[in-house]
Design a protein around this motif. Structure first.
Motif, mmCIF file in Angstrom:
data_model
loop_
_atom_site.group_PDB
_atom_site.id
_atom_site.type_symbol
_atom_site.label_atom_id
_atom_site.label_comp_id
_atom_site.label_asym_id
_atom_site.label_seq_id
_atom_site.Cartn_x
_atom_site.Cartn_y
_atom_site.Cartn_z
ATOM 1 N N UNK A 69 0.828 -1.217 0.000
ATOM 2 C CA UNK A 69 0.000 0.000 0.000
ATOM 3 C C UNK A 69 0.857 1.259 0.000
ATOM 4 N N UNK A 70 1.982 1.236 0.737
ATOM 5 C CA UNK A 70 2.788 2.450 0.835
ATOM 6 C C UNK A 70 3.507 2.780 -0.476
ATOM 7 N N UNK A 71 3.510 1.858 -1.446
ATOM 8 C CA UNK A 71 4.135 2.104 -2.740
ATOM 9 C C UNK A 71 3.121 2.459 -3.827
ATOM 10 N N UNK A 75 -2.739 6.479 -4.821
ATOM 11 C CA UNK A 75 -3.241 7.081 -3.586
ATOM 12 C C UNK A 75 -2.056 7.488 -2.711
ATOM 13 N N UNK A 76 -2.047 8.694 -2.199
ATOM 14 C CA UNK A 76 -0.941 9.142 -1.340
ATOM 15 C C UNK A 76 -0.894 8.351 -0.036
ATOM 16 N N UNK A 77 0.302 8.280 0.570
ATOM 17 C CA UNK A 77 0.481 7.510 1.801
ATOM 18 C C UNK A 77 1.245 8.352 2.820
ATOM 19 N N UNK A 78 0.761 8.350 4.068
ATOM 20 C CA UNK A 78 1.417 9.066 5.157
ATOM 21 C C UNK A 78 2.106 8.055 6.073
ATOM 22 N N UNK A 79 3.363 8.306 6.414
ATOM 23 C CA UNK A 79 4.148 7.385 7.244
ATOM 24 C C UNK A 79 4.259 7.908 8.679
ATOM 25 N N UNK A 80 3.982 6.996 9.616
ATOM 26 C CA UNK A 80 4.240 7.242 11.037
ATOM 27 C C UNK A 80 4.852 5.962 11.598
ATOM 28 N N UNK A 81 5.532 6.078 12.744
ATOM 29 C CA UNK A 81 6.246 4.919 13.284
ATOM 30 C C UNK A 81 5.299 3.810 13.716
ATOM 31 N N UNK A 82 4.282 4.121 14.473
ATOM 32 C CA UNK A 82 3.423 3.041 14.991
ATOM 33 C C UNK A 82 2.010 3.532 15.297
ATOM 34 N N UNK A 83 1.401 4.238 14.395
ATOM 35 C CA UNK A 83 0.039 4.731 14.611
ATOM 36 C C UNK A 83 -0.954 3.629 14.253
ATOM 37 N N UNK A 84 -1.690 3.148 15.259
ATOM 38 C CA UNK A 84 -2.651 2.056 15.038
ATOM 39 C C UNK A 84 -4.077 2.451 15.412
ATOM 40 N N UNK A 91 -4.682 6.756 3.868
ATOM 41 C CA UNK A 91 -4.022 5.444 3.867
ATOM 42 C C UNK A 91 -4.994 4.298 3.666
ATOM 43 N N UNK A 92 -6.251 4.493 4.013
ATOM 44 C CA UNK A 92 -7.240 3.412 3.862
ATOM 45 C C UNK A 92 -7.665 3.234 2.410
ATOM 46 N N UNK A 93 -7.414 4.228 1.566
ATOM 47 C CA UNK A 93 -7.790 4.130 0.150
ATOM 48 C C UNK A 93 -6.862 3.154 -0.561
ATOM 49 N N UNK A 94 -7.413 2.347 -1.455
ATOM 50 C CA UNK A 94 -6.608 1.321 -2.128
ATOM 51 C C UNK A 94 -6.997 1.219 -3.597
ATOM 52 N N UNK A 95 -6.058 0.710 -4.380
ATOM 53 C CA UNK A 95 -6.380 0.288 -5.746
ATOM 54 C C UNK A 95 -6.514 -1.229 -5.730
ATOM 55 N N UNK A 96 -6.854 -1.806 -6.863
ATOM 56 C CA UNK A 96 -7.107 -3.250 -6.863
ATOM 57 C C UNK A 96 -5.831 -4.088 -6.822
ATOM 58 N N UNK A 97 -4.644 -3.446 -6.766
ATOM 59 C CA UNK A 97 -3.385 -4.189 -6.680
ATOM 60 C C UNK A 97 -2.630 -3.880 -5.389
ATOM 61 N N UNK A 98 -3.241 -3.173 -4.450
ATOM 62 C CA UNK A 98 -2.595 -2.856 -3.175
ATOM 63 C C UNK A 98 -2.588 -4.086 -2.258
ATOM 64 N N UNK A 99 -1.449 -4.358 -1.656
ATOM 65 C CA UNK A 99 -1.299 -5.473 -0.731
ATOM 66 C C UNK A 99 -1.076 -4.955 0.682
ATOM 67 N N UNK A 100 -1.551 -5.728 1.661
ATOM 68 C CA UNK A 100 -1.313 -5.410 3.065
ATOM 69 C C UNK A 100 0.111 -5.819 3.430
ATOM 70 N N UNK A 101 0.874 -4.912 3.996
ATOM 71 C CA UNK A 101 2.271 -5.176 4.361
ATOM 72 C C UNK A 101 2.361 -6.217 5.474
ATOM 73 N N UNK A 102 1.369 -6.283 6.341
ATOM 74 C CA UNK A 102 1.400 -7.212 7.472
ATOM 75 C C UNK A 102 0.922 -8.599 7.065
ATOM 76 N N UNK A 103 -0.240 -8.672 6.432
ATOM 77 C CA UNK A 103 -0.852 -9.964 6.093
ATOM 78 C C UNK A 103 -0.263 -10.588 4.832
ATOM 79 N N UNK A 104 0.383 -9.768 3.982
ATOM 80 C CA UNK A 104 0.946 -10.231 2.718
ATOM 81 C C UNK A 104 -0.144 -10.803 1.806
ATOM 82 N N UNK A 121 -3.602 -0.573 7.508
ATOM 83 C CA UNK A 121 -3.443 0.345 6.380
ATOM 84 C C UNK A 121 -2.292 1.321 6.600
ATOM 85 N N UNK A 122 -1.883 1.532 7.865
ATOM 86 C CA UNK A 122 -0.796 2.466 8.170
ATOM 87 C C UNK A 122 0.577 1.799 8.148
ATOM 88 N N UNK A 123 0.638 0.493 7.878
ATOM 89 C CA UNK A 123 1.903 -0.243 7.974
ATOM 90 C C UNK A 123 2.810 0.069 6.792
#
Length: 660
Positions: A69-71, A75-84, A91-104, A121-123
């Motif tokens: 998602x961060x790539x 859709x723009x992406x905002x980075x923070x160290x550990x905002x949950x 960050x919640x907006x996605x295209x049909x090829x966005x992958x979750x960094x945690x779940x893979x 979505x913030x990962x």
């Protein structure tokens, strides 16, 4: 190839010869055709910019590839160290090829994409917090061993899954222990010396209605888990042992005063007992198993990180087992240092090891010596099969490595069956690793039941040998006992020509092999890891397999052990067996099932019932099942006195197809 006009209009790629000198900052630039370009729509397929030295060489619509998602470029992406807490920005907006960094997996499939306190979505990969979350999600419980994802193979993952299940079960049992039980003085068992009957000891009676905490339930659960671990591969077992050690080290005795309830009921006695077993096994594994150096060190470091209670301090340095390449150990083993000590940086260092470690080192060194004592002891199971095939057919593989699959060529005459089986059995009796390996016995039986003709691909042609007369079988069996004992004693044996006559030589050698397998089972069944492949090696020679099974029924514990091995193999290899049965056909499957279903011993019938249930549960994968039903009809299996269980399952199977 010149791109079409349609392709040219979609997008263009500009390639620069020198990225450093390019004013654009990139060696490749994608220009979207939807935006108005200065090149104009009337330009030709090739456009040259003399000032920037850029040339249009190819035109194609850009394709969005799967990405974290961060790539995402849409859709723009905002980075923070550990905002949950909640999604940052968009960050919640996605295209049909966005992958979750945690779940893979695809972000649209992530269950925790916008879940408060999780917010996947913030990962992103620049955060230590999110990287640890990803590692834990992918590695599971193995993350506590500080393993990299590249370290984790199938064995480690399997051990981790078993450990997670155990930890969950242990939590339930430990909570039961913490609750305890109140004992009335008349039922309170006496643990004093001398021991009095329940309710008659004044000391124990003074503990009127005292809460008693018995650790025996936890002890039994941990013991079963350790038993299971001992049957797993070394890596899986190590994970299971270490995980169990950490869990039981955390257990506390809730009693206000010391309660000596016995070695399994008292926590402060039971836990050291369990840790003794765990550390002994781990010590042996560190010596006998060739763990990668990094994995070896991580296992040791993990154990040292366990916070041991005061009643287990004696185990603190249990896994300080020096590796085989340790300088002091090497010099001692080579005889260069007979004192076991050396001076290192002005300090004396001693080689000191516990008895289990010393025994494991001796065991490994003896095994190596045995393997190197003669040529026969260096033969591997794979080489054993190839050698038998060479002797049986007079052919050899063309390649440099005899184990490589490739074409074979004929170089001589095949050995006679009698000579072949004598040399094969001598080799098995000379090498205990081959003798206890089911693959070697299945290779021997398969090759004895095959033609001496060999395809160029190296495949043998199986033979369907007619069952010899019963008198002939009894004669071969009577002579086999003495012959096998002489072969074990490495005596030059001559097979009796009256029994091993040319016209029944195949059958006689197969019966001799059956007798050898039977003797092996009687002596070395506990070492056997499989038996199904031995049974399958008989092919269509079911009479020989029946002969083996009938002789096993004379020893109840051997019969039960063999049946349990086959049932375990069938349970683990259901998909493989279905594929094999599809290739062999319903005639073979029918013969195989009938062989077990018609056995007089109920325990042996369970194999046929289990195999039949596999077929019934997977009828969609068995288009040949109807032909199998016809085989049962023709064999009259429904009307034979098989027993209640077998008769019910066979009738159930036949009824399925009668209703179609």
């Amino acid at each position: 190839m010149v791109p079409s006009k349609k392709e040219q209009e979609q997008s263009i790629i500009l390639i620069s010869d020198d990225e450093a000198e390019s004013t654009l900052g990139n060696s490749v630039l994608l220009v979207d055709s939807l935006e108005k370009s200065a090149l104009g729509e009337e330009k030709s397929a090739e456009v040259v910019d003399e000032e920037c030295e850029l040339m249009v060489t190819f035109c194609k619509q850009a394709k969005v590839m799967p990405h974290a998602r961060y790539d995402c470029t849409m859709h723009p992406f905002e980075r923070m160290e550990c905002d949950t807490c909640s999604p940052l920005g968009k960050n919640a907006d996605i295209c049909n090829q966005c992958y979750c960094y945690i779940c893979d997996k695809l972000a649209s499939e992530c269950q925790n994409w916008t879940t408060p306190s999780l917010c996947h979505c913030n990962a992103h990969n620049k955060s230590k917090f999110w990287k640890e979350q990803r590692d834990f999600a992918l590695a599971g419980v193995l993350v506590m061993f500080n393993l990299e994802l590249t370290d984790i193979d199938t064995d480690l993952r399997h051990g981790g899954s078993l450990l997670i299940k155990f930890i969950q079960e242990l939590s339930v049992e430990y909570n039961k222990y913490l609750i305890g039980k109140r004992m009335s003085p008349t039922k309170h068992e006496c643990f004093c010396l001398p021991k009095f009957p329940p309710g008659q000891c004044n000391t124990c009676r003074s503990r009127n209605m005292e809460t008693v905490y018995k650790y025996s339930g936890v002890f039994a659960l941990v013991t079963r888990f350790l038993n299971e671990a001992e049957r797993e591969s070394p890596k899986a077992a190590a994970v299971m042992f270490l995980g169990a050690a950490k869990e039981i080290a955390l257990h506390k005795d809730p009693a206000l005063s010391w309660q000596n309830l016995g070695h399994t009921d008292s926590l402060k006695i039971a836990v050291p007992c369990l840790l003794q077993r765990i550390t002994t096994q781990l010590q042996r594994m560190l010596v006998l198993c060739d763990f990668p150096k990094s994995l070896y060190e991580k296992f040791v470091n993990f154990f040292q990180s366990i916070s041991l209670p005061c009643h287990c301090f004696g185990f603190s340095n249990s896994l300080n087992v020096v590796p085989w390449d340790h300088v002091l150990l090497t010099t001692v083993l080579k005889g260069q240092n007979i004192t076991g000590r050396r001076t290192q940086k002005g300090r004396k260092v001693f080689l000191w090891e516990t008895l289990p470690v010393i025994e494991a080192r001796v065991e490994r060194m003896v095994d190596k010596m045995n393997l190197a004592c003669c040529t026969a002891c260096r033969v591997t199971p794979g080489e054993f099969e190839v050698y038998l095939k060479m002797f049986r057919t007079g052919s050899v593989p063309i390649g440099k490595d005899m184990l490589d699959s490739g074409p074979w060529i004929t170089v001589g005459s095949p050995l006679k069956d009698g000579v072949l089986i004598k040399h094969a059995l001598k080799l098995l009796y000379s090498n205990v690793l081959l003798y206890r390996n089911p693959k070697c016995w299945s290779s021997l039986i398969m090759i004895l039941g095959s033609s001496s003709l060999l395809e160029k691909s190296g495949h043998l042609h199986p033979l369907s040998l007619k069952e010899p007369p019963l008198d002939f079988q009894k004669g071969v069996l009577a002579a086999s006992g003495g012959l096998l004992e002489e072969l074990k004693a490495k005596i030059n044996v001559s097979l009796p020509p009256a029994i091993f006559s040319p016209h029944l030589q195949h059958e006689a050698c197969l019966i001799l092999a059956v007798q050898a397998v039977q003797q092996m089972l009687f002596c070395d069944l506990p070492y056997l890891t499989s038996f199904l492949e031995i049974a399958l090696a008989f092919g269509n020679n079911f009479w020989a397999l029946r002969l083996l099974l009938e002789h096993l029924s004379y020893e109840e514990h051997i019969l039960h052990g063999t049946v349990n091995l086959i049932l375990r193999d069938l349970n683990r290899q259901k998909a493989t067996m279905l594929k094999l049965w599809e290739n062999l056909g319903p005639q073979y499957v029918g013969e195989f099932l009938c062989l077990f279903l018609t056995c007089r011993h109920k325990k042996m019938q369970s194999i046929g019932l289990f195999a039949l249930n596999i077929i019934m549960e997977n009828l969609h994968m068995c288009p040949w099942a109807k032909h199998l039903c016809n085989f049962f009809h023709n064999a009259g299996l429904r009307h034979l006195p098989l027993g209640a269980a077998a008769h019910h399952e066979v009738s159930k199977f036949i009824n399925i197809f009668e209703k179609l």
